[in-house]
Enzyme design. Structure first.
Site, PDB file in Angstrom:
ATOM      1  CG  ASP A 223      -1.972   0.969   1.309  1.00  0.00           C
ATOM      2  OD1 ASP A 223      -2.844   0.926   0.442  1.00  0.00           O
ATOM      3  OD2 ASP A 223      -1.962   1.807   2.239  1.00  0.00           O
ATOM      4  CD  GLU A 289       5.460   8.380 -18.461  1.00  0.00           C
ATOM      5  OE1 GLU A 289       4.742   8.868 -17.555  1.00  0.00           O
ATOM      6  OE2 GLU A 289       5.017   8.099 -19.583  1.00  0.00           O
TER       7      GLU A 289
END
Ligand code: GLC
Length: 566
Positions: A223, A289
């Site tokens: 997470d 990216e």
């Protein structure tokens, strides 16, 4: 300890389809445990409920290779389980420790791996570590990000150390009267941020990770991993224009710090000590990216490119192109259209074309074909295999405290809408629970949109998921082949080729018609000579190609997977 895993848990993995590269070739299924299946009639899903329904996920059902469980640890539940008060135990709400071990065993018996959700950026404020830290008790004194007030504000109250804001709204700092200092929280104030610059914090997390691996777990979803580190001097973030307090800051000092890759490498090494395991990181508010840059061998990072696009061939083509460029050959992507934080894609995509309302089932079937044939590991969010959409949960029934607390300024949305119970049958509460009331209301379409009904209908969304997953499992090029977008397609048609880098005969072509009109499509040739034949379609009776295998006619929202016909 590793030996124990070798003899006990992993040997329980029976007939798994793939070897140690399962995380690359297989299909992962996300379960939101509160909403999957309730076995004890308290209205909330639980681990025995999952065990009871493993056949839906196994060989005679969807046939997935792994399941990811959203948090199952003890938690006050203010962020519905993402506020953890004990990372090494099972919340009694979901069952016992033995139920968990039984779930791993039963999943492994069906060749299904188990991935846990690790929430390591923060804990609940009820966690014993935080309780000790606020009282400055060793060794926990510095385990959280504590800072002195920066003087007082106009009303004479302590002023926060800097201008950082919480993603859930308001300042990212709260004053703790017990300790007399501010603590940092990117999310709710009840989710204080751990200080990962303290070596003992990292050591404790690694010990916790090992504990789960020793119990047979095969991997982790990590997470908000790119938030773990903050600038050591808590420098103020530069300003920029934006519509929310969060967007008006350039998050230079509170996420994505330069020391992050080293920390990830150490965590990965801890997991890699257990063969056949993986991690998938949840990139928090990052770019494709950025996700690609943090992806490493054996370890995946979610990017959200496919999840944010409207239903258009051009939009999906652009998303695929950007992903392929960012991940290139060296890095392995994931593919995801829905999860517990976002609107469900079937209803979102059906409403995403201005002036056109799409059939939710048809768009779900076509989207499934796109999801399951991308280059990357696909993640299926429970219920999407039924074409489930968001449910109108009235705000007074919402269980998503951030949304309920912050109200209309909340930068996200009410996540209750995509977390509603799984419909299993046409019975009361769709067979999810025998309680008078489920923890969260069900959708209004469950009389027909449920597993039992769809399992019996060849033209259902569920049947299409099963067909496409089976085609993926039967075609190595769809598992790990390269992806090349086909040029010269009609405007509303998206086509791409998946080809195995090592076997030139192993090749597939995926064609999906997005537009409102049927399309006559000239197919690019396969690598060798000859044409294509249809392997499987979104429709139970897909159209054939022309005799030379070089043309096909698709109806609106129809998709096919073709293989080279030699
Ligand atoms: C992740 C989870 C989300 C949670 C947040 C804070 O984004 O997916 O559900 O609210 O982290 O833990």
């Amino acid at each position: 300890m590793i030996g124990m895993r070798g003899t006990q848990a992993v040997s329980g993995l029976v007939g798994a389809r793939f070897g140690d590269d399962w995380w690359r070739r297989g299909v992962v299924y996300q379960i939101y445990p509160r909403s999957f299946a309730d076995s004890d009639g308290d209205g909330t899903g639980d681990l025995p409920g999952i065990i009871d329904h493993l056949d839906h996920l196994g060989r005679d059902g969807l046939d997935v290779d792994a399941l990811w469980l959203s948090p199952i640890y003890p938690s006050p539940g203010l962020d519905i389980g993402y506020d953890v008060s004990d990372h090494s135990a099972i919340d009694p709400l979901f069952g016992t420790e033995a139920d968990f071990d039984r779930l791993v065993f039963q999943a492994h018996r069906r060749g299904i791996r188990v991935i846990l959700d690790l929430v390591m950026n923060h804990t609940s404020d009820a966690h014993p570590w935080f309780q000790a830290s606020r009282r400055r008790e060793a060794p926990y004194t510095d385990w959280y990000i504590w800072h002195d007030a920066r003087g007082t504000d106009r009303r004479g109250r302590p002023a926060p150390p800097n201008d950082w804001v919480s993603w859930f709204g308001g300042p990212a700092w709260s004053f703790d009267e017990v300790r007399g200092q501010f603590f940092h929280h990117t999310f709710l104030r009840e989710q204080p941020e751990l200080d990962w610059r303290v070596p003992a914090v990292e050591a404790a997390q690694v010990a916790m990770i090992r504990g789960w691996l020793d119990r047979g777990v095969d991997g982790f979803r990590v997470d908000t991993f790119n938030v773990f580190l903050k600038h050591a001097d808590v420098l103020p973030n530069p300003r920029r224009r934006g519509s929310t307090a969060w967007a008006r800051q350039h998050h230079q000092y509170d996420i994505d710090q330069p020391e992050l890759p080293d920390l990830l490498a150490r965590l990965r090494a801890a997991v890699d000590a257990y063969p056949g395991t993986m991690t998938v990181g949840e990139m928090f508010v990052g770019t494709t990216e950025g996700a690609a840059a943090l992806t490493g061998e054996r370890h995946l990072v979610f990017d959200w490119e496919l999840m944010t696009r409207p239903w258009s061939a051009a939009a999906f083509r652009a998303a695929i192109r950007r992903r392929e460029r960012a991940f290139a050959d060296a890095r392995w992507p994931t593919a995801v259209l829905s999860n517990h934080d976002q609107p469900r894609h079937a209803s979102r995509l059906a409403a995403s074309v201005p002036g056109r309302t799409l059939d939710q089932d048809a768009v779900a079937r076509a989207a499934a074909m796109l999801l399951l044939t991308q280059r990357g590991t696909p993640f299926v969010y429970y219920g999407e295999e039924l074409g489930m959409g968001d449910v109108d949960v009235p705000i007074d029934e919402s269980i998503d405290p951030p949304a309920a607390r912050v109200g209309p300024d909340f930068p996200w949305w009410d996540r209750s809408r995509s977390r509603t119970p799984m419909p299993w049958s046409p019975e009361t509460h769709a067979g999810f629970t025998t309680a008078d009331r489920p923890w969260l209301r069900l959708g209004s379409d469950t009389a027909s949109r449920n597993v039992a009904t769809q399992a019996g209908a060849a033209d259902s969304v569920l049947a299409a998921y099963r067909r496409v997953i089976a085609a993926r499992h039967a075609t190595p090029a769809l598992q790990d082949g390269d992806l090349t977008l086909a040029r010269a397609m009609p405007d509303d048609v998206l086509a791409y080729r998946r080809s195995s880098p090592s076997d030139r005969h192993d090749e597939a072509l995926v064609v999906v018609a997005f537009g409102p009109e049927s399309a006559d499509i000239r197919l690019p040739g396969p690598r060798g000579r000859g044409g294509w034949r249809v392997l499987v379609g979104t429709d139970v009776d897909p159209p054939p190609t022309t005799e030379d295998g070089r043309r096909i006619h698709l109806q609106p929202l129809e998709g096919v997977i073709l293989v080279a016909d030699r």
